[in-house]
Write an enzyme that holds these catalytic residues in place. Structure first.
Site, PDB file in Angstrom:
ATOM      1  CG  HIS A 307      -2.007   1.005   1.158  1.00  0.00           C
ATOM      2  ND1 HIS A 307      -1.805   2.337   1.391  1.00  0.00           N
ATOM      3  CD2 HIS A 307      -3.312   0.866   0.832  1.00  0.00           C
ATOM      4  CE1 HIS A 307      -2.953   2.989   1.226  1.00  0.00           C
ATOM      5  NE2 HIS A 307      -3.882   2.108   0.891  1.00  0.00           N
ATOM      6  CG  ASP A 364      -7.610  -2.711  -3.030  1.00  0.00           C
ATOM      7  OD1 ASP A 364      -6.574  -2.023  -3.072  1.00  0.00           O
ATOM      8  OD2 ASP A 364      -8.741  -2.245  -2.805  1.00  0.00           O
TER       9      ASP A 364
HETATM   10  C1  MLT Z   1      -8.269   3.914  -0.217  1.00  0.00           C
HETATM   11  O1  MLT Z   1      -8.847   3.344   0.720  1.00  0.00           O
HETATM   12  O2  MLT Z   1      -8.670   4.954  -0.758  1.00  0.00           O
HETATM   13  C2  MLT Z   1      -7.060   3.226  -0.775  1.00  0.00           C
HETATM   14  O3  MLT Z   1      -6.419   2.478   0.228  1.00  0.00           O
HETATM   15  C3  MLT Z   1      -6.089   4.157  -1.486  1.00  0.00           C
HETATM   16  C4  MLT Z   1      -5.424   5.225  -0.662  1.00  0.00           C
HETATM   17  O4  MLT Z   1      -5.768   5.475   0.501  1.00  0.00           O
HETATM   18  O5  MLT Z   1      -4.516   5.863  -1.250  1.00  0.00           O
END
Ligand code: MLT
Length: 428
Positions: A307, A364
């Site tokens: 992430h 995800d």
């Molecule tokens: C989100 O929940 O929007 C995703 O993990 C992407 C992010 O936070 O950049």
């Protein structure tokens, strides 16, 4: 700690004030940088740039912390529900039972959509991706509710547009799915709760009685909580920048839906399942595909791992992993694709290559697995993310408007041609 940061530019010193957040994070306020120095900063993707001050969501990428209005995601996922979390994000406090009852009743009063929306829906071929249909139907509300275009709309109208957004999003989403499968749409059954109402609109068929499975509905509610907000991510930043021009809430959220659609953002959960299907189709040899992922000369990369913000683990992934295990067991799901996912997860959690690179399963990875187990079709995975993220988008849009933040207008470093004279066609 010094109360300012100092920049030395061409031998001249400039001082810029520091701002400290309620969790101790430090920002350098460069609001006057260009005026004082003539220089701008350059930060591709704004990964080091704070676009705003916000009291909605706090996350700490190193410690794996995620809180909505100060409440931990672990606490909310275990004890709350999506409608209550939506209220918390949007209005800042957990609702009393009276407030929650009114909020739920107001939403139920607006789950229907104008019949003319079906004329728009009918214009989309069944090959249309549900995210494109969803973004279009959501923005079409500007036509049915033109009062939402008023930049100085009353607080009552703002509340009504918030209720309409939350109420109609599941209806639009289910209708986008029905359009993709060529089935007649279902109308919302307000005798059901938020998630069950959506599932029935999605899966009920005219000839059959659709039975709500509480395991499925509860798992979906938890998934929506986990996706409800995530600070200044790509789609939320999109909602904010569109909202900063005083465009309608429906336009701003439709823009957010489109930003979320991208495979690098909300589309990642769909990419995970497509990757698992690719591995299954190739014979299911996870060792082969792990080796491909490690080979720097091989373009294959594992989707659903790592992430950009969380450096050690995504707190949502831990909660979803437990939920995935529970759902698969309760539903007795035996899906070879899911078995491949479990093997990839096992390797990623113990193989030094992935550990050193912080390539752990993220939200995800597991959400795609649960959606699949719940019978949600792959093309609808990102739509589910949009349903979950809606209260976060609304809360961030509302905060930006209430704080009277200026229109967003980043600068650039120009790298094009210097001044040159026009050359007539015959002389080029
Ligand atoms: C989100 O929940 O929007 C995703 O993990 C992407 C992010 O936070 O950049």
């Amino acid at each position: 700690m010094a109360k300012h940061a100092e920049i030395i530019l061409d031998g001249k010193s400039y001082k810029f004030p520091l701002v400290e957040g309620s969790e101790g994070e430090i920002g350098i306020d460069i609001s006057n940088l260009m005026e004082e120095t003539g220089a701008v900063t350059l930060d591709f993707g704004y990964k080091n740039t704070g676009a705003t001050k916000s009291a909605i969501t706090f996350l700490d990428g190193d410690k794996g912390i995620l809180r909505y209005r100060g409440y931990s995601i672990e606490d909310l996922a275990a004890k709350s529900n999506f409608l209550e979390v939506s209220y918390l994000l949007i209005f800042g406090e957990l609702p009393t039972s009276e407030q929650l009852d009114k909020f739920s009743a107001d939403i139920k009063n607006h789950t229907m959509v104008h019949e003319d929306i079906k004329k728009i829906l009918d214009g989309f071929p069944s090959t249309s991706h549900p995210m494109g249909v969803l973004a279009s139907l959501f923005c079409a509300q500007t036509a049915f509710y033109p009062e939402s275009l008023d930049p100085n709309r009353s607080s009552e109208l703002v509340y009504l547009s918030i209720i309409r957004s939350l109420a109609k999003m599941p209806t639009f989403a289910a209708w986008a799915y029905k359009n993709a499968v060529g089935h007649p749409v279902n109308y919302p059954d307000n005798s059901l709760n938020y998630c069950s109402r959506f599932l029935k609109m999605m899966f009920a068929l005219p000839a059959d009685h659709y039975e709500i499975d509480p395991v499925v509905s509860d798992a979906l509610d938890k998934l929506l909580i986990l996706h409800a907000d995530h600070e200044q991510n790509c789609s939320t930043s999109t909602v904010r920048i569109v909202g900063s021009s005083k465009a309608s809430i429906y336009s701003a959220i439709s823009a957010g839906i489109n930003a979320l659609w991208g495979p690098l953002h909300g589309g990642a959960n769909q990419e995970v399942i497509l990757m698992l299907e690719q591995i299954k189709k190739d014979g299911g040899d996870t060792d082969k595909w792990i080796a491909k992922a490690k080979d720097k000369n091989d373009p294959f990369r594992l989707m659903g791992f790592g992430h950009r913000v969380y450096k050690n683990f995504d707190p949502r992934a831990k909660i979803i992993k437990k939920a995935a295990d529970d759902v698969l067991e309760k539903l007795g799901v035996n899906d070879p694709t899911l078995e491949i996912a479990m093997k990839l997860e096992e390797v990623a959690l113990r193989d030094p290559y992935f550990i050193e690179r912080k390539l752990y399963p993220n939200v995800d990875f597991y959400s795609g697995i649960i959606y699949r187990a719940l019978g949600i079709p792959v093309d609808m995975f990102t739509v589910m993310f949009a349903i979950g993220r809606l209260p976060g988008w609304i809360a961030q849009w509302k905060e930006l408007r209430e704080n009277k933040e200026p229109i967003g207008r980043p600068r650039q470093i120009y790298t094009g041609q210097n001044l040159r004279e026009y050359v007539p066609l015959g002389k080029r």
